[in-house]
Design an enzyme around this catalytic site. Structure first.
Site, mmCIF file in Angstrom:
data_model
loop_
_atom_site.group_PDB
_atom_site.id
_atom_site.type_symbol
_atom_site.label_atom_id
_atom_site.label_comp_id
_atom_site.label_asym_id
_atom_site.label_seq_id
_atom_site.Cartn_x
_atom_site.Cartn_y
_atom_site.Cartn_z
ATOM 1 N N GLU A 116 -26.380 46.292 17.570
ATOM 2 C CA GLU A 116 -27.284 45.208 17.158
ATOM 3 C C GLU A 116 -26.498 44.019 16.616
ATOM 4 O O GLU A 116 -26.819 42.859 16.882
ATOM 5 C CB GLU A 116 -28.262 45.712 16.091
ATOM 6 C CG GLU A 116 -29.291 46.675 16.644
ATOM 7 C CD GLU A 116 -30.106 47.337 15.554
ATOM 8 O OE1 GLU A 116 -31.332 47.407 15.697
ATOM 9 O OE2 GLU A 116 -29.523 47.776 14.536
ATOM 10 N N SER A 154 -30.038 55.519 7.708
ATOM 11 C CA SER A 154 -31.030 54.730 6.981
ATOM 12 C C SER A 154 -31.004 55.150 5.519
ATOM 13 O O SER A 154 -30.852 56.335 5.213
ATOM 14 C CB SER A 154 -32.416 54.977 7.583
ATOM 15 O OG SER A 154 -33.413 54.667 6.644
ATOM 16 N N HIS A 169 -37.221 43.540 35.277
ATOM 17 C CA HIS A 169 -38.326 43.299 34.326
ATOM 18 C C HIS A 169 -38.488 44.481 33.372
ATOM 19 O O HIS A 169 -39.590 44.732 32.882
ATOM 20 C CB HIS A 169 -39.655 43.045 35.053
ATOM 21 C CG HIS A 169 -39.541 42.109 36.209
ATOM 22 N ND1 HIS A 169 -39.673 40.743 36.084
ATOM 23 C CD2 HIS A 169 -39.265 42.331 37.525
ATOM 24 C CE1 HIS A 169 -39.495 40.172 37.264
ATOM 25 N NE2 HIS A 169 -39.235 41.122 38.167
ATOM 26 N N LYS A 224 -32.811 59.179 10.559
ATOM 27 C CA LYS A 224 -32.406 58.076 11.425
ATOM 28 C C LYS A 224 -30.906 58.047 11.743
ATOM 29 O O LYS A 224 -30.074 58.322 10.897
ATOM 30 C CB LYS A 224 -32.759 56.726 10.774
ATOM 31 C CG LYS A 224 -34.210 56.452 10.609
ATOM 32 C CD LYS A 224 -34.959 56.271 11.908
ATOM 33 C CE LYS A 224 -34.534 55.028 12.661
ATOM 34 N NZ LYS A 224 -34.882 53.812 11.904
#
Ligand code: ARG
Length: 471
Positions: A299, A286, A165, A292
């Site tokens: 992804e 970024s 979880h 970043k």
């Protein structure tokens, strides 16, 4: 080329039947050439075998067979160097190849389609293509499994929390976590092999639907092309796309596994978790936020699985309710298959590179793994070993956790309630040392598991040979 030959070469294969040429705007809608040209090499290979079959059956003279084979060689070279000129009338790759063969060997070329239909031809080409594609994907898959195994070997005694979880559950070795992904890939490998086995059947000789009155031998062409077997039923041979559906499912599940690994990379590389440092060559920046370093690769791997699921469900929807035997609907099998193979191969390579270059923050993982609450199950098991029923032991330890969260150190409470031997279980690494059940995440079973996966990978690598590459 004479003007008569030029006119003939701009005709469709079936234009004798219709009184008008096809409507212009239908061509773009119906033609499959934009994507089935990827089957060119396999179409030539299938045609070569078919010519050998026609010769074998006495349907071509040796001279005719030589002429067609020479024309096929020329077509192959033109295709290889990009000199092959496609025509607007080339509906599909089969038409294009046959049209060019007939231009190069007009007399003999006109006999190439004897005892053959594009229906058995396209199924044959696609099976040949898929055999190679599955071999390539299987190789890339084992490449990723090898990289993860390398990571597991290098991880030594590095540990992190196992989660359920997404809440910290129990400490495990990092090797155990990486190996968990390896076993999923090993199952994928089995599925790819299985899909390969059912792809490895020649449909050539089924004709359009019902075979032919001409004396051809489908076993002969199957052997010529390196297929393990030939079709049993001509109706089934031209309408069966189970092999595409199975391959798509196997590929989709690889993609789903990649997406789960991708998600872990995203999670682990977040500043909140900080377990994994992305390699610079597998990270992105970024455009606006200078600080970043983003996990775009992981992804995209995660996202592509959506496309794979779409390709699989799209094909199943196309197949559902189709009557026997060939229907043009079946042309819709190629784009999803080509796309899924491309996405999965790319995803496997991307994740292999990423995992090879990733560095783990061992200290940060260890401090999360050594959270004393993660030894709660060990405490319950400690009590169980001393005769307390597990349900009662669970309740006692849970109460200690709750009390310590309200106020007070867990270790102090454990010491006063369960004694000094129990506190030893809270020491860093103690839980991992004690976790001895087979297949568990402790040091002893993980050592065995490493050996077992090494053996499994070696045997799977040897099985790669079975994915023949004879087309
Ligand atoms: N382009 C077609 C396909 O991909 C080839 C077979 C065409 N057969 C036919 N009867 N129109 O399925």
């Amino acid at each position: 080329m004479t003007s008569r030959e030029a006119a003939a070469s701009s005709e469709r294969l079936w234009e004798g039947r219709t009184s008008a040429p096809p409507a212009e705007d239908l061509t773009a809608f119906c033609d499959s050439l934009p994507y089935d040209r990827f089957l060119a090499r396999h179409d030539v290979a299938g045609s070569r075998a078919h010519v050998a079959g026609l010769l074998h059956a006495g349907l071509l003279s040796p001279l005719e067979a030589e002429e067609i084979k020479a024309a096929l060689d020329a077509v192959e070279s033109e295709l290889a160097v990009g000199a092959f000129e496609f025509r607007p009338s080339d509906e599909d790759i089969h038409t294009a190849v046959e049209r060019r063969v007939t231009e190069l060997a007009p007399g003999a070329g006109a006999k190439l389609h004897t005892a053959r239909s594009r229906n058995d031809q396209v199924a044959c080409d696609l099976r040949l293509w898929l055999k190679e594609a599955l071999a390539e994907v299987a190789g890339a898959l084992l490449g990723l499994a090898g990289a993860l195994l390398e990571g597991a070997r290098a991880a030594g005694d590095a540990r992190l929390p196992a989660y359920t979880h997404l809440q910290r559950a129990q400490p495990v070795l990092l090797a155990h976590h990486l190996l968990a992904h390896c076993w999923a890939l090993a199952r994928d490998f089995e599925r790819l092999r299985d899909a390969y086995r059912r792809t490895d059947v020649s449909p050539l000789g089924a004709g359009a639907a019902a075979g032919t009155s001409l004396g051809i031998d489908p076993d002969f062409t199957a052997a010529e092309l390196g297929f393990a077997a030939r079709f049993e039923n001509s109706l089934d041979a031209v309408s069966d796309r189970d092999f595409v559906a199975e391959a798509l499912f196997a590929l989709t599940l690889v993609g789903v596994h990649l997406s789960r690994l991708g998600e872990e990379v995203v999670f682990w590389s977040s500043q909140e978790v900080g377990f994994l440092l992305l390699p610079d060559d597998y990270a992105t920046g970024s455009s606006m936020l200078p600080q970043k370093k983003n996990p775009d690769v992981a992804e995209l791997v995660r996202a592509r699985s959506g496309r794979l699921i779409g390709n699989l469900s799209g094909l199943l929807a196309t197949l559902k309710g189709l009557p026997l035997s060939y229907n043009r609907d079946l042309q819709e099998d190629k784009e999803p298959l080509f796309d899924s193979v491309k996405q999965v191969s790319g995803g496997l390579r991307a994740m292999t590179g990423l995992m090879k270059g990733a560095a783990f923050d061992i200290e940060r993982m260890r401090s999360a793994a050594d959270d004393p609450y993660l030894a709660a199950t060990d405490l319950a098991e400690f009590l169980t070993e001393r005769g307390v029923p597990f349900r009662e032991a669970h309740r006692r330890v849970a109460t200690l956790v709750r009390r310590s969260l309200e106020k007070g150190s867990f270790a102090d409470l454990v010491c006063s309630e369960l004694g000094p031997d129990a506190v030893k279980l809270l020491e860093p690494g103690a839980s991992i040392q004690r976790r001895s059940s087979p297949g568990g995440g402790g040091a002893v079973p993980v050592g065995r598991q490493l050996e077992r996966f090494e053996a499994r990978l070696a045997s799977d690598l040897a099985k790669l040979e079975e994915f023949g590459r004879r087309s």
